[in-house]
Every structure is written in structure tokens, then in C-alpha cells.
Write a protein that holds these residues in place. Structure first.
Motif, short mmCIF file in Angstrom:
data_model
loop_
_atom_site.label_atom_id
_atom_site.label_comp_id
_atom_site.label_asym_id
_atom_site.label_seq_id
_atom_site.Cartn_x
_atom_site.Cartn_y
_atom_site.Cartn_z
N UNK A 606 0.83 -1.21 0.00
CA UNK A 606 0.00 0.00 0.00
C UNK A 606 0.86 1.24 0.00
N UNK A 607 1.07 1.84 -1.17
CA UNK A 607 1.91 3.03 -1.30
C UNK A 607 1.12 4.33 -1.25
N UNK A 608 -0.20 4.24 -1.04
CA UNK A 608 -1.00 5.46 -0.90
C UNK A 608 -0.95 5.90 0.55
N UNK A 609 0.12 6.65 0.87
CA UNK A 609 0.36 7.05 2.26
C UNK A 609 -0.59 8.16 2.73
N UNK A 610 -1.26 8.78 1.80
CA UNK A 610 -2.12 9.91 2.18
C UNK A 610 -3.53 9.44 2.56
N UNK A 611 -4.07 8.47 1.82
CA UNK A 611 -5.43 7.96 2.08
C UNK A 611 -5.39 6.44 2.07
N UNK A 612 -4.81 5.83 3.07
CA UNK A 612 -4.65 4.36 3.08
C UNK A 612 -5.98 3.66 3.30
N UNK A 613 -6.31 2.70 2.42
CA UNK A 613 -7.54 1.90 2.56
C UNK A 613 -7.29 0.43 2.28
N UNK A 614 -6.07 0.05 1.90
CA UNK A 614 -5.81 -1.33 1.50
C UNK A 614 -6.03 -2.31 2.64
N UNK A 627 5.19 3.22 6.02
CA UNK A 627 5.78 4.43 6.62
C UNK A 627 6.74 4.06 7.73
N UNK A 628 6.33 3.18 8.64
CA UNK A 628 7.20 2.76 9.74
C UNK A 628 8.45 2.05 9.20
N UNK A 629 8.26 1.29 8.11
CA UNK A 629 9.39 0.57 7.54
C UNK A 629 10.41 1.54 6.94
N UNK A 630 9.95 2.59 6.29
CA UNK A 630 10.86 3.54 5.63
C UNK A 630 11.58 4.43 6.64
N UNK A 631 10.92 4.77 7.75
CA UNK A 631 11.57 5.65 8.74
C UNK A 631 12.36 4.85 9.76
N UNK A 655 1.21 4.74 9.08
CA UNK A 655 0.82 6.07 9.54
C UNK A 655 1.07 7.09 8.43
N UNK A 656 0.13 8.03 8.29
CA UNK A 656 0.27 9.08 7.27
C UNK A 656 1.37 10.04 7.66
N UNK A 657 2.45 10.15 6.86
CA UNK A 657 3.57 11.03 7.19
C UNK A 657 3.34 12.44 6.66
N UNK A 658 4.11 13.41 7.09
CA UNK A 658 3.99 14.77 6.56
C UNK A 658 4.62 14.92 5.20
N UNK A 659 5.50 13.99 4.79
CA UNK A 659 6.21 14.11 3.52
C UNK A 659 6.16 12.80 2.73
N UNK A 660 4.97 12.40 2.23
CA UNK A 660 4.87 11.11 1.54
C UNK A 660 5.74 11.02 0.30
N UNK A 661 5.79 12.06 -0.51
CA UNK A 661 6.56 12.00 -1.76
C UNK A 661 8.04 11.80 -1.48
N UNK A 662 8.59 12.46 -0.47
CA UNK A 662 9.99 12.31 -0.14
C UNK A 662 10.31 10.91 0.32
N UNK A 663 9.39 10.33 1.09
CA UNK A 663 9.62 8.97 1.57
C UNK A 663 9.60 7.97 0.41
N UNK A 664 8.63 8.11 -0.49
CA UNK A 664 8.52 7.16 -1.59
C UNK A 664 9.67 7.29 -2.58
N UNK A 665 10.28 8.47 -2.68
CA UNK A 665 11.40 8.65 -3.58
C UNK A 665 12.76 8.55 -2.91
N UNK A 666 12.79 8.11 -1.65
CA UNK A 666 14.04 8.05 -0.88
C UNK A 666 14.84 6.78 -1.21
N UNK A 667 16.09 6.77 -0.75
CA UNK A 667 16.94 5.59 -0.90
C UNK A 667 16.39 4.43 -0.09
N UNK A 668 15.72 4.77 1.02
CA UNK A 668 15.13 3.71 1.84
C UNK A 668 14.12 2.91 1.07
#
Length: 779
Positions: A606-614, A627-631, A655-668
Motif C-alpha cells: 500500500x503506497x497510498x500514504x495519504x489515504x490508506x484503505x488497502x 511508513x514505519x518501515x521507511x523511517x 501512519x500518514x507522514x507529513x512528507x509522503x513524496x519524499x519517503x517514496x522517492x528516498x533511498x530507503x
């Protein structure tokens, strides 16, 4: 030569089925418009007050110019064409006369059926003359104003006067306490309304027959209005055309009364003188003198009467010239000059009517004829004035002769002189009286001859059937117009709908292939899913109903993905859409289940960090998740949740983060995917919509293939093109498009799945709540 087949292939052929498909898709609009028109027309037709029409026919006969034979021979001698008579018939003057006669400005409303009365007089000086009549005991009634204030207590058959109002009701009867309203409408407004409602037209060109009609809700009033109009028109026509003769008759009748009195008085005086004096006979000289005096008096009265008739002719001719009418008086037609001018007027009138058949009144030739007519009438008027002067001179000469004879009488003896005077008065008055009687009859005959120029062929009768509403005709027109409007609105809405609806639209706008068309997946209740403790919001149709058309569509999608790029890796699949709510998450989950059914290990992320429903689809907690996995708040093993369905696991959004785009495009994120590639055969990324946020565009760099979900009938062409541009800007490896019939409208465009579709190939599929057909689709 190669371009010609290609251009022919691009020509879209339209079939009758396409039009039928439009009507089926827009059936609600078409039916709504159809029933709105039909219901509206039905209500209007059955609530409309019946309208009755009374009709009369009038014959306008040729009006011969006096003393003229040319027009009689040609049949063109009338002064005014029928069109002019029609305008006269509809004129304000006649309409005012009808309103006065029938009191059309007296309006009664709300009269109970058992109340009887007749309004004989009604006048008011108030600005708003609206009154209420309330019946009381006996034949009395109370008069109230519009504010229900009592103005006066009145009695039937007696004038009721109050401040600003006078009312006379006759024959009032009813139950005490009953009420009705009386309104005095503005006179001029009533006249205008009558003129607008009255219709008059010639029955066939050249027939000289006018059809006069009037429509009203009261059949009796419609008949009265038509007959009153015809009567007022005839009276006006008679009044104008007999003006000269009428004036002569009135003058002679007045003179007859005076002469008759003088004759009676003279005869009595003569009889009395003979009895008292004993002188009963005159000598021959005196009798000759009396005879000469009588002849002179008679000639003088004849000249005086002719002078008066010439004066009437001059007045009438002057009025005709002022109004621009062609007219020749009836007197002095034995005069050669007058007769010649009358003949010339008739010839000019014939010539003018010939020109008016092809020209208008403003044409120079017609204007020239008008000038000649005016010149002839001026000459005729001058001739009558000259004749009047000659007759006045003749009258003066006769007066001198009478005075000479009267001087001779003075030389006679006293007794004879008195007898001569009395005899003269009796003889002269008798001669004048006889002469006036003869002229009176001649004038009356002339007046009577003129009356017959217009006559009523068929007077109006009270209509027994209303002409409106025509119920059958109205309802038929309502059905036709409603059907046309419904069809028109359906095609208009289809024209305005610029959304993508089918594979042709996808290929034309996006240029990508369609991998599969997912039928409508309805929501299931607890009874639908059997032993489940909780009915999920969205259904995993691939697991619950593996033989349904939707499940087969996902298997078809799986096959399409497999063959979409034989030389490309297909391990990481990214699923996105144009807008939120297009069914992307439901499709991702069902596709993951379908892929897992082949035996491979599948992971749904589930990569929809803003409106998670999966997580709601699998009834699992949302944390720990991606989110928890990436941080670094959770390990990979802690974030992965088993679903219990084949070899399918999933990672919720967390958990919905304040910076979803940065997390999804990160090295993590890249590191996590690298690790997951080692564990799973296929990884599905449920990404956010492309145009809403940049998250999906960032993730496309980590995916092997991108699957774009488009909801049928929702995405406009321009925004679909914008989605293509976004994918092209990041060079996303787009495998193709998945058309999702989330709303259930897609069956109107495709219609091949369901009964008669996949079930026809032996799947034994029975209709479920998701695929049950509507009544017009059932066989």
C-alpha cells in the motif's frame, strides 16, 4: 498507397446499434424528459378551462359610387376593399361600443351555483374597484370592499350607493352568507383585450365574405360578443353611408312639424274669419294674386330645401376629402358637370384598384391617382358651392317677388285683404306641407336603399362544444414532443460527455493498449459472503466468486500482463489512476489474489500514504506499515502481513507522514524494494492517483511495469491526455490501461460479460448481486 488503407481504417463507421446504445446509456435523461413533458401536457390539458368559439359570417356587398355605371359593369365599385372592412370591424371604436353594450368590464368571480342575479348598473371611482357581495336575509345583501369592510347594506332591485361605488342588482336570490366578487376592470384594458381576441378574415379570396369569431370561456358570452360586434359594425356602416340622407330626413321632419302647426292654425283662422265676417269668396283678381303668392312661396321653400341639402352634401364631401375617401353626393346628379365628375371619380377608383393589386399605397403611380381623385373631388366641391351660391341668389329673387305681391295686397279693401291673407297662409302652408311630405319620402327611400350594402349571412349561435382543449390531440402531441425532447436531450448529453468510455477512446487519446475491462463489482453484505464475520467495504471477488465475470476479467488481466512485454522484467508492478475513487485499490487487491493463485509468491504494498484503505480489504491493522518501515520504526518482517490467501502477503500504508513524496522517492524505498525482490516473485505497488499528487510519478522509477486504471465514463479526454504527458515526462514503463466499470455503466458500452458471456463457455456462473441484470436486460 500505404496511407490509403490506414486512413480508411481510421474512419469510424456508425451503426444503428450505436444510436440505440446512446439511448440505453442515457435512458434516465430521455425518460425524465419524456415523462416531464407528458405529465405537464396532461395536467395542463385536464386542468385547462374549456374555451368556446362563436362565429358569424358577413357579406360586404359592392358599394356603388352614386351616378356611376362603369364600376357596376366591372363589379369593382366598392369604396373600401375587404381588408379595410376587416380593420374597421376590429377597430377600437366598435370594440368600445361592444364593451359598453355588454358591460364586459364588469367581472364576477366565485359565484355559487345556486345564486341568481343580474347586474344592471355598476360604477366606481376607486383606484381598485374590487368588491364582495354577501347575501343576507330576504333579498338583501351587504357590499364589502377588498379588505372585507362593510360599505353598505343594500336591497335587490334598488340602487346601492356607497363611498366611490354605485351598484344595482336585480333578481338576487340565494342562501344568506354566500359570497361572490364584483370587479370593475379598466375600460381601455378591456377594449384592448377584446381587440386582441377577436378574429376576422375573408373566407376565400375575392368572396367578399368575412368570418368573424371570438373565443371565451363562457359560451353565451362568446355568442353575444360576436353578434354585438356585427351589429355595431352594421350600424356604423349605415351611419356613415346614410349621413347625407339622414341629415335631410331630420331637417325635413323638423320642417314638417312646424309647417303642420302653421297649416292647422291658418285653416282655423280662415274658417273663423269667414264665419264672423260673412265674406266667403274672393273675386277673380284676388284669387289670381293668391295663386301667384302660393306658387312663389312654394318655389321659395323648394329652393330653401335644396340649398339645405346642398349644404349637407358639402359637409359630407368635405369630411370624405379630409379622411381620404372617395365619395360623390347623391344630390344634383342630373347636373352634367356633377355627373361627369362622379363618372371620373369612378374611373379613377377602378384604375387605383387595378394598381393596388401589384403595388402599395406609397407607389408613385398610386399617389398620382390619389392626386387626381383629390382634384376631381375638389372640383366637385367647388361645383356644389357654386350651386349653393346660385340657389341663394334664386332665393333672394323669390323673396323680392313675394314682397311685390304682398305690396299689391295692401291696395285691396280691408275685409278682402284679411281674407286674402288668411287664404294665402292656408294655401301656401298646404302646398309646402305636401311638398315636404314628398321630399321626406324621397329621403327615406334614399336612406333605405343605402342600408343594404352590408348584411349578416349567418349570425353567431351559442357553441355547444369547446374548441379547446383538444385532449386527444394534446396528449398525442405531448407523447411526440416528449419523445423527441427525450431523444434530443439524450444525444445532447452524450455529445457533452467527453469522458473515455471504451477501448477506442483509450487508443485515440492515450495511445496505450487496453489490458482488460473489469466489470462492475458490487459491494457484498454478510449474507453474500457466507461465514465471514464482517462484510468488507470492497470485495475480493477473485477469491469469493472465482467463476464470476469479474474474476475472469482479472485472470484475463494477468494473462495480458504476462504477454505485455516478453523481453521485460515484470516483477514490480505499479498500479495507479488519474483521479481518486476510480477503484484502483480494489483492482490492486484482486489482481494480487489472481497472481497468487498461480502459485507464485506475491506481495501487495500500500503506497497510498495519504489515504490508506488497502488494509480494510484484508481486515488487518494499518500499522506497522510502509511508513514505519521507511523511517526505521519497524523491520521488514514486522511490516509484512500474511493474508491467508494462497501465497499473498501485503504491507499496509502505515501512519500518514507529513512528507509522503519524499519517503517514496528516498533511498530507503529503493532499498526496501531491492530486498523484496529477493523474497517475492511479484510485487504490486498500490500507488496514489497521478494527477492528484506526485507520489505515483516518483514511484514509477522503481517499477518494472505501470498499470493505469481508468474508470469508464469518468475521466475527461483532456485530463487523460494530461495523464499521458505526466507518464511520458518521467518515462514510465506503461504496460497498458485497465478499464474499470466501477459505476456499472460499462455494460452499456460492452455488455458481453455476464449471462451469455463467460457463462456460455461452461463456467456455470449464476447471477450474483454484482452481476444481476436489470429487467430490460433479462431474457
Amino acid at each position: 498507397m500505404d496511407n490509403q488503407p490506414q486512413s480508411l481504417q481510421n474512419v469510424e463507421e456508425v451503426h444503428l446499434s450505436d444510436y440505440i446504445g446512446v439511448l440505453i446509456r442515457r435512458r434516465r435523461t430521455a425518460l425524465a424528459a419524456f415523462f416531464a413533458v407528458v405529465v405537464g401536457v396532461t395536467l395542463f390539458t385536464f386542468q385547462m378551462q374549456p374555451i368556446f368559439e362563436a362565429t358569424a359570417t358577413l357579406h360586404v356587398r359592392d358599394d356603388k359610387v352614386q351616378g356611376k355605371g362603369v364600376l357596376d359593369d366591372l363589379g369593382l365599385s366598392r369604396q373600401n376593399p375587404v381588408e379595410t372592412e376587416i380593420e374597421i370591424l376590429k377597430s377600437r371604436t366598435i370594440a368600445e361600443e361592444v364593451v359598453r353594450r355588454l358591460h364586459l368590464d364588469w367581472q364576477t368571480d366565485g359565484v355559487p351555483k345556486d345564486v341568481r342575479f343580474k347586474v344592471l348598473d355598476f360604477s366606481s371611482t376607486l383606484e381598485e374597484p374590487q368588491f364582495i357581495v354577501e347575501l343576507s336575509e330576504g333579498s338583501g345583501y351587504r357590499l364589502l370592499n377588498s379588505s372585507k369592510e362593510v360599505l353598505a347594506d343594500c336591497q335587490s332591485d334598488a340602487i346601492c350607493r356607497a363611498e366611490g361605488v354605485s351598484l344595482l342588482l336585480a333578481g338576487l336570490s340565494g342562501t344568506p352568507g354566500q359570497r361572490f366578487e364584483l370587479t370593475l376592470t379598466p375600460f381601455n384594458a378591456t377594449v384592448r383585450n377584446l381587440r386582441e381576441t377577436v378574429k376576422a378574415a375573408e373566407v376565400g379570396k375575392g368572396t367578399d365574405v368575412i368570418k368573424l369569431s371570438y373565443q371565451d370561456t363562457d359560451p353565451q358570452r362568446s355568442q353575444e360578443v360576436v353578434n354585438s360586434l356585427a351589429t355595431a359594425y352594421l350600424e356604423r356602416s349605415i351611419h356613415i353611408k346614410t349621413e347625407e340622407a339622414r341629415k335631410s330626413v331630420e331637417f325635413i321632419e323638423k320642417q314638417l312639424g312646424e309647417v303642420r302647426g302653421q297649416l292647422d292654425k291658418a285653416e282655423l283662422s280662415l274658417e273663423q274669419f269667414k264665419r264672423d265676417s260673412g265674406v266667403v269668396q274672393l273675386d277673380t283678381e284676388a284669387q289670381n294674386l293668391i295663386s301667384q303668392l302660393a306658387d312663389a312661396d312654394k318655389a321659395r321653400n323648394a329652393v330653401s330645401l335644396n340649398s339645405r341639402q346642398v349644404e349637407f352634401a358639402i359637409e359630407t364631401l368635405s369630411a370624405a376629402i379630409k379622411k381620404g375617401e372617395t365619395y360623390a353626393p347623391t344630390i344634383l346628379l342630373d347636373d352634367p358637370v356633377v355627373s361627369g365628375l362622379a363618372r371620373k371619380l369612378a374611373e379613377l377608383e377602378v384604375e387605383k384598384r387595378g394598381l393596388l393589386t401589384d403595388m402599395t399605397e406609397l407607389h408613385p403611380l398610386v399617389q398620382a391617382i390619389h392626386g387626381q381623385i383629390r382634384e376631381a373631388q375638389d372640383k366637385l366641391l367647388a361645383t356644389y358651392r357654386s350651386s349653393l351660391g346660385s340657389q341663394r341668389q334664386r332665393l333672394a329673387a323669390l323673396d323680392s317677388e313675394v314682397q311685390r305681391h304682398e305690396g299689391i295686397l295692401k291696395n285691396l279693401p280691408q275685409a278682402e285683404r284679411e281674407l286674402v291673407g288668411l287664404t294665402r297662409r292656408a294655401t301656401v302652408n298646404a302646398g309646402i306641407y305636401t311638398f315636404l311630405l314628398q321630399k321626406h319620402e324621397e329621403s327615406r327611400i334614399a336612406q333605405a336603399v343605402t342600408i343594404a350594402s352590408v348584411n349578416v349571412i349567418d349570425p353567431a349561435i351559442t357553441p355547444d362544444r369547446p374548441i379547446k382543449p383538444q385532449k386527444a390531440k394534446n396528449l398525442l402531441l405531448g407523447l411526440i414532443v416528449g419523445g423527441m425532447l427525450g431523444v434530443g436531450l439524450a444525444f445532447f448529453r452524450e455529445y457533452l460527455d467527453d469522458t473515455i468510455k471504451d477501448e477506442e477512446g483509450v487508443r485515440r487519446v492515450l495511445g496505450y493498449p487496453v489490458l482488460s475491462i473489469i466489470p462492475h463489482i458490487g459491494r457484498r453484505s454478510k449474507e453474500d459472503i457466507g461465514d465471514a464475520e464482517k462484510a468488507p467495504e470492497r470485495t475480493l471477488i477473485a477469491k469469493l466468486e472465482p467463476k464470476s465475470p469479474a474474476a475472469e476479467a482479472f485472470r484475463s488481466l494477468r494473462t495480458s500482463i504476462h504477454y505485455s512485454g516478453l523481453q521485460k522484467a515484470k516483477q514490480v508492478l505499479l498500479v495507479s489512476s488519474t483521479f481518486p475513487g476510480e477503484g484502483k485499490t480494489t483492482l490492486s487487491a484482486n489482481l494480487a489474489v489472481t497472481l497468487a493463485q498461480t502459485g507464485g509468491k506475491v506481495l501487495l504494498v500500500g503506497c497510498d500514504l495519504r489515504r490508506p484503505t488497502l488494509h480494510t480489504l484484508f481486515d488487518q491493522p494499518n500499522t506497522p506499515g510502509l511508513t514505519e518501515l521507511l523511517v526505521g520504526d519497524a523491520t521488514l518482517d514486522q511490516a509484512i502481513h500474511p493474508t491467508g490467501l494462497f501465497n499473498l502477503d501485503f504491507i499496509s500504508a502505515g501512519t500518514t507522514p507529513p512528507n509522503p513524496a519524499e519517503l517514496l522517492g528516498s533511498e530507503a524505498m529503493a532499498t526496501v524494494l531491492k530486498d523484496l525482490r529477493q523474497r517475492y516473485d511479484t510485487i504490486l505497488l498500490d500507488a496514489p492517483p497521478l494527477l492528484a499528487v506526485t507520489d505515483a510519478a516518483v514511484l514509477t522509477t522503481q517499477a518494472d511495469l505501470v498499470l493505469l486504471v481508468l474508470q469508464v465514463g469518468r475521466v475527461p479526454l483532456k485530463l487523460a491526455g494530461r495523464t499521458r504527458d505526466v507518464l511520458g515526462s518521467v518515462q514510465a514503463p506503461v504496460a497498458g490501461i485497465i478499464l474499470n466499470d466501477k459505476s456499472g455503466k460499462g455494460v452499456q458500452y460492452y455488455g458481453y460479460y455476464g449471462r451469455g458471456g463467460y457463462s456460455a463457455y461452461g463456467y456455470g456462473y449464476e447471477d450474483t448481486p454484482a452481476t444481476k441484470k436489470r429487467f430490460w436486460q433479462r431474457k
